[in-house]
Design an enzyme around this catalytic site. Structure first.
Site, PDB file in Angstrom:
ATOM      1  CD  GLU A  94      -3.013  -1.110   2.234  1.00 41.61           C
ATOM      2  OE1 GLU A  94      -4.101  -1.658   2.014  1.00 41.61           O
ATOM      3  OE2 GLU A  94      -2.719  -0.589   3.325  1.00 41.61           O
ATOM      4  CB  CYS A 107       2.968   7.670   2.839  1.00 41.38           C
ATOM      5  SG  CYS A 107       3.434   6.456   4.089  1.00 41.38           S
ATOM      6  CB  CYS A 114       6.972  -5.106   8.576  1.00 42.28           C
ATOM      7  SG  CYS A 114       8.312  -4.254   9.449  1.00 42.28           S
ATOM      8  CB  CYS A 118       6.225  -1.877  15.697  1.00 45.06           C
ATOM      9  SG  CYS A 118       7.966  -1.566  15.320  1.00 45.06           S
ATOM     10  CB  CYS A 121       2.930  -0.861  13.134  1.00 45.27           C
ATOM     11  SG  CYS A 121       3.043  -0.737  11.337  1.00 45.27           S
ATOM     12  CD  GLU A 166      13.507  -0.068   9.503  1.00 46.63           C
ATOM     13  OE1 GLU A 166      14.306   0.693   8.915  1.00 46.63           O
ATOM     14  OE2 GLU A 166      12.733   0.323  10.403  1.00 46.63           O
ATOM     15  CB  SER A 197      10.234   6.776   8.722  1.00 44.83           C
ATOM     16  OG  SER A 197       9.888   6.473  10.057  1.00 44.83           O
ATOM     17  CB  SER A 220       9.525   4.985  14.491  1.00 51.23           C
ATOM     18  OG  SER A 220       9.069   5.379  13.230  1.00 51.23           O
ATOM     19  CG  ASN A 297      -3.997   6.979  13.297  1.00 47.31           C
ATOM     20  OD1 ASN A 297      -4.806   7.879  13.450  1.00 47.31           O
ATOM     21  ND2 ASN A 297      -2.755   7.202  12.870  1.00 47.31           N
ATOM     22  CB  CYS A 340       0.723   7.206  11.346  1.00 52.55           C
ATOM     23  SG  CYS A 340       2.241   6.650  12.097  1.00 52.55           S
TER      24      CYS A 340
END
Length: 348
Positions: A94, A107, A114, A118, A121, A166, A197, A220, A297, A340
């Site tokens: 995405e 973005c 990933c 985390c 996320c 990442e 990031s 982050s 979020n 986010c």
């Protein structure tokens, strides 16, 4: 047994020139093909209309020209556009177009899934299928730029590597993508308008410094002591805050590039004035330009919530009083899971 065809976009211009000379064609044909690939964004050899049919057929026999394609698109009430892209073998990633009056930001994702897990996320709950190739990252930017021009009549002004994955665990492809994005014979965007990031891979932050990159870096952070950060970001167990502080100082010494700290506020976890004081202490050890305080979020798998407005206001005031350059970043695209931490290839 037939030889596997090579992705023509993985050839440099000199390699393309060598190929054309070897097959008895003129060297300038390589530059024409290179322009079709990187500037005119051709997705087939047939589209390369200033080449003879015979030459196009020859290229199709020897090479592939894969590209990302749109799989689904969602429009938020606030103007944000989330796109799901499909790779040639069917993987989904995405990307998001975030429009404001001053900026049009893409973005983009760097991996399919990933591996860092985390807790806050949504992508972290997916398996990492593979790294994205640099041409696939480039395609995201091209496609989101087209959306920006169609929806807002303006080209992208900024790119952030804050989508799925990442970036520093796909180091070579990310750097090569940025090289193509910023090249004059690519998209010609200044690397100063690009931010990568990271969840915090100290060794690779140092490598960015050694490689003298020209783009901005965002860490982050999300918790300013190791105990809390370990709870929500397992990567911290092997890349603790002290190691990250040292790596960021090294990066800055080598490049002088802008550094931002990202900090999501979670209710009753990292939102107290004591937490703010710890954040100030970390900030003072890093040559950071800015702390982005981010609204949390919600995602289904993580049972935290965002703090109330009074708590957020008190946190921001503490930072301001202690001369921390902090900005509260309100979420965009929440209604379509584009904000986010929400990217997870959900069905629209």
């Amino acid at each position: 047994m037939a030889m596997q065809q090579q992705n023509i976009r993985h050839l440099s211009l000199p390699e393309l020139e060598a190929y054309f000379l070897e097959m008895g064609a003129q060297k300038f044909r390589a530059k024409q093909v290179y322009e079709w690939i990187w500037q005119k964004h051709a997705h087939s050899f047939n589209a390369m209309t200033n080449l003879s049919k015979e030459l196009r057929n020859q290229l199709a026999e020897n090479f592939t020209l894969p590209a990302l394609s749109f799989d689904a698109t969602q429009h938020s009430n606030d103007g944000t556009i989330k796109s799901r892209f499909k790779t040639v073998e069917g993987h989904l990633v995405e990307g998001v177009l975030i429009p404001t009056d001053e900026r049009k930001t893409a973005c983009v994702s760097s991996q399919v899934g990933c591996s860092l897990s985390c807790k806050f996320c949504a992508t972290g709950y997916m398996d990492r299928k593979r790294n994205l190739h640099y041409d696939e990252i480039y395609d995201q930017v091209v496609l989101i730029n087209q959306q920006s021009e169609e929806a807002y009549g303006k080209k992208l002004s900024n790119i952030v590597f804050m989508g799925m994955g990442e970036p520093l665990l796909n180091y070579n492809n990310v750097l090569k993508a940025i090289e193509r994005i910023s090249a004059e014979d690519g998209l010609g965007m200044s690397p100063r308008r690009i931010t990568v990031s990271t969840a915090g891979v100290a060794k690779m932050i140092r490598k960015l410094g050694d490689d003298k990159v020209r783009f901005k870096l965002a860490l982050s952070l999300h918790a300013a002591n190791d105990k809390k950060r370990n709870e929500i970001m397992p990567v911290n167990e092997s890349n603790n805050i002290k190691a990250l502080i040292d790596a960021l100082n090294y990066f800055y010494k080598q490049t002088g590039n802008e550094i931002t700290l990202e900090y999501i506020l979670f209710q009753n976890f990292n939102d107290s004035l004591e937490d703010a004081a710890e954040l100030v202490r970390v900030f003072r050890q890093i040559p950071a330009d800015l702390v982005n305080i981010i609204e949390y979020n919600t995602i289904d798998a993580f049972q935290f919530s965002k703090p109330d407005e009074d708590t957020v206001e008190a946190f921001m005031q503490y930072l301001e009083k202690n001369r921390v350059n902090a900005r509260l970043r309100r979420s965009r695209g929440k209604d379509i899971d584009a904000a986010c931490g929400q990217l997870a290839n959900k069905e629209s």
